[in-house]
Structures are given as structure tokens and as C-alpha cells.
Write an enzyme that holds these catalytic residues in place. Structure first.
Site, PDB file in Angstrom:
ATOM      1  N   ASP A  43       2.541 106.775 -42.548  1.00  0.00           N
ATOM      2  CA  ASP A  43       1.119 106.773 -42.894  1.00  0.00           C
ATOM      3  C   ASP A  43       0.452 105.546 -42.280  1.00  0.00           C
ATOM      4  OD1 ASP A  43      -1.251 107.631 -44.500  1.00  0.00           O
ATOM      5  OD2 ASP A  43      -0.973 105.633 -45.341  1.00  0.00           O
ATOM      6  N   TYR A  48      -5.693  99.860 -40.302  1.00  0.00           N
ATOM      7  CA  TYR A  48      -4.492  99.013 -40.363  1.00  0.00           C
ATOM      8  C   TYR A  48      -4.195  98.334 -39.019  1.00  0.00           C
ATOM      9  CZ  TYR A  48      -3.640 102.011 -44.474  1.00  0.00           C
ATOM     10  OH  TYR A  48      -3.763 102.720 -45.639  1.00  0.00           O
ATOM     11  N   HIS A 105     -10.853 108.389 -44.226  1.00  0.00           N
ATOM     12  CA  HIS A 105     -10.280 107.304 -45.043  1.00  0.00           C
ATOM     13  C   HIS A 105     -11.011 107.140 -46.387  1.00  0.00           C
ATOM     14  CE1 HIS A 105      -7.738 103.441 -44.584  1.00  0.00           C
ATOM     15  NE2 HIS A 105      -7.873 103.733 -45.847  1.00  0.00           N
ATOM     16  N   SER A 133      -9.346 111.136 -48.284  1.00  0.00           N
ATOM     17  CA  SER A 133      -8.722 110.056 -49.049  1.00  0.00           C
ATOM     18  C   SER A 133      -9.778 109.414 -49.942  1.00  0.00           C
ATOM     19  CB  SER A 133      -8.146 109.020 -48.069  1.00  0.00           C
ATOM     20  OG  SER A 133      -7.638 107.917 -48.767  1.00  0.00           O
ATOM     21  N   GLN A 155      -5.527 111.691 -50.369  1.00  0.00           N
ATOM     22  CA  GLN A 155      -4.688 110.507 -50.616  1.00  0.00           C
ATOM     23  C   GLN A 155      -5.459 109.528 -51.500  1.00  0.00           C
ATOM     24  OE1 GLN A 155      -3.526 106.784 -48.010  1.00  0.00           O
ATOM     25  NE2 GLN A 155      -2.327 108.511 -47.280  1.00  0.00           N
ATOM     26  N   SER A 228       8.606  95.800 -46.368  1.00  0.00           N
ATOM     27  CA  SER A 228       8.930  95.129 -45.105  1.00  0.00           C
ATOM     28  C   SER A 228      10.419  94.785 -45.065  1.00  0.00           C
ATOM     29  CB  SER A 228       8.088  93.856 -44.995  1.00  0.00           C
ATOM     30  OG  SER A 228       8.222  93.114 -46.197  1.00  0.00           O
ATOM     31  N   ARG A 232      15.092  97.592 -49.144  1.00  0.00           N
ATOM     32  CA  ARG A 232      14.148  98.401 -49.930  1.00  0.00           C
ATOM     33  C   ARG A 232      13.799  99.713 -49.228  1.00  0.00           C
ATOM     34  NH1 ARG A 232      10.106  93.675 -52.265  1.00  0.00           N
ATOM     35  NH2 ARG A 232      11.521  92.956 -53.909  1.00  0.00           N
TER      36      ARG A 232
END
Ligand code: NAP
Length: 267
Positions: A43, A48, A105, A133, A155, A228, A232
Site C-alpha cells: 500500500d 508517501y 486518498h 479512502s 480504506q 520497519s 515484525r
């Protein structure tokens, strides 16, 4: 990986990587690790500023394009010709000849006109699915009156404290699937320390993060956790080997406060 069928028949992974703040070489390393670990849904968003980085990673990954699911989101555009250019710029940055899912968005003032351009690209097959979104109940109800192609996805902020039950129920009537952003509340509110969550977690030999992911997936919500860290990435994708029982689902549902945890939202 489990998949969900969108309202146009396309299969979308139920879990992917959220890429907000994943930029530059560090961001690319995380995206590459994710592909290696088995992530196929990514995504991104024009906002971004990492579409180009994602495009490079996808190209260099050796994974077939059709096995990947690339999602991105449009920033506000003043008119239809600017929207067309904006979609073309995302295709170029991502270095792809089609985008699996493009979202508006936000509910911009010009959202309806922008969406008409998205519908044109969709009909040409350049966008495989389109959606929105951050449209709450009233914005969604109004929006779908004017569209030709019902959004495949909306979203929205969705997590244990704000579960979007009403919105999801409404959208089910029309065939729009809820996708969660900030399912860990963006790392705020000590969500992993929540006592109710911790008590349930103990029963399953899983982590609190995995419980949250599994809970939302079982409600038919697509999840895109951002991390990051490689450990995880592995933890977050390891949620397809167990299920929460009905009683525990009900306990987690009761944590809903029905309130956004972000000051800028407008649901
Ligand atoms: N449409 C929209 O308006 C909108 C808005 C916000 C977000 N989004 C999308 O949704 C994605 C997810 O939302 P988000 O990035 O705000 O936050 P999030 O996924 O709710 O949470 C990310 C935070 O949780 C931590 N984390 C991740 N996995 C963890 C684990 N297993 N255990 C403990 N901590 C963990 C991360 O830290 P580390 O990185 O240190 O692991 C980070 O601080 C975004 O990346 C973006 O793609 C969309």
C-alpha cells in the site's frame, strides 16, 4: 496468505505492507525483505513519496508482476485533465503498465470528477480496481449515488478502539470492502498493553499484534500493518495458522469506542 474477492471478481491479499514513512534505501530494504518473506500486497500513496522506490523493488524482485498487488492513492487534483496526468505519473513512478488498486486518498472537494477519470482508466484495464479512502458513513452514502463503478475498497482508520462497524455494515450492502489503516493505532495509545487484549492473547500462544491482525481479518477487513523491522514483518504475516473463537471475537468487539484516535479525520 488468504485472499478476498473484490466486487469485480479480482482476488486481493487480506494482508499486505503499509508503506507510510518507508522511503529511501532503508524503506526499499524493508519492501525487499517483505517480498522475500511472502508479502504480495503493498500500500503506497503519492503522498508517501515512495512510489518510485516501490517500483524499483518490485521490478528487481524477480516475482511475476501478476503475483503482486500494487495499491496507491491519488492526491487532490483541481480538474479532470490534472487527474489524468496524476494517474499517469503514478504509473510512471511505479514503472508498471497497470495498477491493481487506485484509491482517492480523501474525500476531496473534487472527488466525484476525479473518480470519473479513475473510472475511465478502469474501463481501459489500466486500473484493475478502484476505490476510496477516508469516506465515513455519510460521505460514502452520498458518493455512491453518483458513481458508475462502485468502489471496491474504502480504506479507513480501523482498529480495536475504532472498529467502523456501522460503515462496514453499510458498505456490505453495496459490495465495498473495508481496508484498515493504522490497525495498531499507528503505535499510539499503548494498544499492545490493553489488558483485555493481553488476556485473550495468552490463550493462543500468539502476540498482541497477531491477535489484532487476526481479529480484523476474521471480520473480513484487509490489513496493511507497517513495520520497519524484519522480525515484525515475519510476526505480522504469521496469522493464517489460527482462528479466534466467537467468544473472543465478541470480547474484542466490545473494546470499540467508536471514536477516531486521529485529530485530522472526519468520519
Ligand atoms: N488512507 C490513509 O489516510 C492512511 C492513513 C494512515 C495510514 N495509512 C496506511 O496504513 C498503513 C498502516 O498504518 P500506520 O503506518 O499509521 O500504522 P500501524 O500499522 O497501525 O502501526 C505502525 C506502528 O506499529 C509498529 N509495529 C508494527 N508491527 C508491530 C508489531 N508486530 N509489534 C509491535 N509494534 C509493531 C511500527 O513500528 P516499527 O516500524 O518500529 O516496527 C509502527 O510504529 C500505513 O503504512 C499506510 O500504508 C493510510
Amino acid at each position: 496468505m488468504e485472499f478476498i474477492k473484490l466486487n469485480n471478481g479480482i482476488e486481493m491479499p487480506l494482508l499486505g505492507l503499509g508503506t507510510y514513512t518507508l522511503t529511501g534505501k532503508d524503506g526499499q530494504r524493508v519492501m525487499s525483505d517483505a517480498i522475500e518473506i511472502g508479502y504480495r500486497l503493498f500500500d503506497s500513496a503519492q503522498m508517501y513519496r515512495n512510489e518510485a522506490e516501490l517500483g524499483d523493488v518490485v521490478r528487481g524482485s524477480g516475482v511475476k508482476r501478476k503475483e503482486l498487488f500494487i495499491e496507491t492513492k491519488l492526491l487532490d487534483c483541481a480538474n479532470e485533465s490534472k487527474t489524468k496526468k496524476s494517474i499517469e505519473s503514478s504509473l510512471k513512478a511505479l514503472k508498471v503498465d497497470y495498477i491493481d488498486l487506485l484509491l482517492l486518498h480523501n474525500n476531496y472537494p473534487n472527488a466525484k470528477a476525479m473518480y470519473r477519470v479513475m473510472e475511465d482508466f478502469y474501463k481501459q484495464g489500466i486500473l484493475k480496481a478502484i476505490g476510496i479512502s477516508n469516506f465515513g458513513v455519510s460521505a460514502y452514502s452520498d458518493f455512491i449515488k453518483s458513481v458508475e463503478v462502485i468502489p471496491a475498497i474504502n480504506q479507513c482508520e480501523t482498529h480495536l478502539l475504532f472498529q467502523q462497524v456501522k460503515l462496514q455494515k453499510l458498505m456490505q450492502k453495496y459490495g465495498t470492502i473495508l481496508q484498515s489503516w493504522s490497525l495498531f493505532v499507528g503505535g499510539r495509545d499503548n494498544i499492545f498493553e490493553n489488558k483485555t487484549l493481553q488476556n485473550i492473547t495468552k490463550k493462543y500462544s500468539k502476540t498482541p499484534a497477531q491477535m489484532i491482525l487476526r481479529y480484523l481479518i476474521q471480520r473480513g477487513i484487509i490489513v496493511i500493518p507497517k513495520t520497519s523491522k524484519i522480525n515484525r514483518l515475519k510476526e505480522n504475516i504469521s496469522v493464517f495458522d489460527f482462528s479466534l473463537n466467537g467468544e473472543d471475537m465478541a470480547v474484542l468487539l466490545a473494546l470499540d469506542t467508536n471514536k477516531s484516535q486521529f485529530s485530522w479525520t472526519n468520519y
